[in-house]
Design an enzyme around this catalytic site. Sequence first.
Site, mmCIF file in Angstrom:
data_model
loop_
_atom_site.group_PDB
_atom_site.id
_atom_site.type_symbol
_atom_site.label_atom_id
_atom_site.label_comp_id
_atom_site.label_asym_id
_atom_site.label_seq_id
_atom_site.Cartn_x
_atom_site.Cartn_y
_atom_site.Cartn_z
ATOM 1 N N GLU A 233 43.680 54.032 47.428
ATOM 2 C CA GLU A 233 42.316 53.546 47.174
ATOM 3 C C GLU A 233 42.450 52.507 46.066
ATOM 4 O OE1 GLU A 233 37.912 54.848 45.511
ATOM 5 O OE2 GLU A 233 39.622 56.196 45.269
ATOM 6 N N CYS B 202 35.744 50.667 40.811
ATOM 7 C CA CYS B 202 36.665 49.935 41.690
ATOM 8 C C CYS B 202 35.944 48.985 42.640
ATOM 9 C CB CYS B 202 37.539 50.915 42.473
ATOM 10 S SG CYS B 202 36.628 52.038 43.516
#
Length: 308
Positions: free
Chosen positions: A215, A250
Amino acid sequence: RGQAGDVDRAVASAQAAWRDRRWRGLAPRARMDVLLRFADLVQRHGDELALTETLDMGKPIGDMLNIDLPEVLRTLRYFAECIDKIEGAVTHTAPEALHMILHEPLGVVGAITPWNYPMLMAVWKLAPILAAGNCVVLKPSERAPLSCARLAELFVAAGGPPGVFNLVQGIGAEAGRALALHPGIVKLSFTGSTRVGKQLLEYAGQSNMKRVALETGGKSPQVFFDDLYDLDAAVDRAIGGIYDNAGQVCNAGSRLLVQRGIHDAFVERFVARTPALYRPGDPRDPATTLGPLVSRAHLASVMGHIEQ
């Protein structure tokens, strides 16, 4: 500051627990009971864990108590409840054949977690890894490692067998690299930068071609058209998209692409609403909704973007 030798010992500990089946060999309900007790202990020590993370990386205490901690508990309890509900199948075959599908744990899994949601990101990995019957070696971010260390202690206190949940502190270039290259790790889960994610794929290829789940982060645009049905709600989402967790997310929405017809009204509302939603201050103060950045290096990077 763990080195390759520390990673070797952690993996050996996990492999010993894997081989003697002290975790995967438990009845599903027994593993479920351990994870539910683990969740109960995390809840009982919630104030301590929340304050630890606030002091460690600057997240406002209100966010820890109202967002991160409840999600940690939901995740642990969800995967605990899944344990005795993962079923296989007997497929339709010719009368003389018997074909079964079984779900089995992989073995020793490595996990490398980031500093922006230290405990939550760790639990998002730990809960399914452990629920499936695997053993784990966790390397938390060196910028915010303390809550993860406490999680490891609480797992053992909940009845988790020694060697099942192992933790190595250290920096990515040393402990993280050693974990990614280790032939005893059968799968690696990573949350962090795209640059490091690419390195981990190379390390997997250089070692045992372990499975890698990535990720990786990036800045994401938010797009707003003039037919949106609620301008105020859209503006609030846009503000949250970049200021939540001090922008340390993120998929932080640092670019707004706004159709010309609503541009001026959108910007006016954005400027007016932001101070009401995000108040900078001491992260230990429950009234604070915008805490400090995690490090001086990160601060310098943000200031560089502003100056640019």
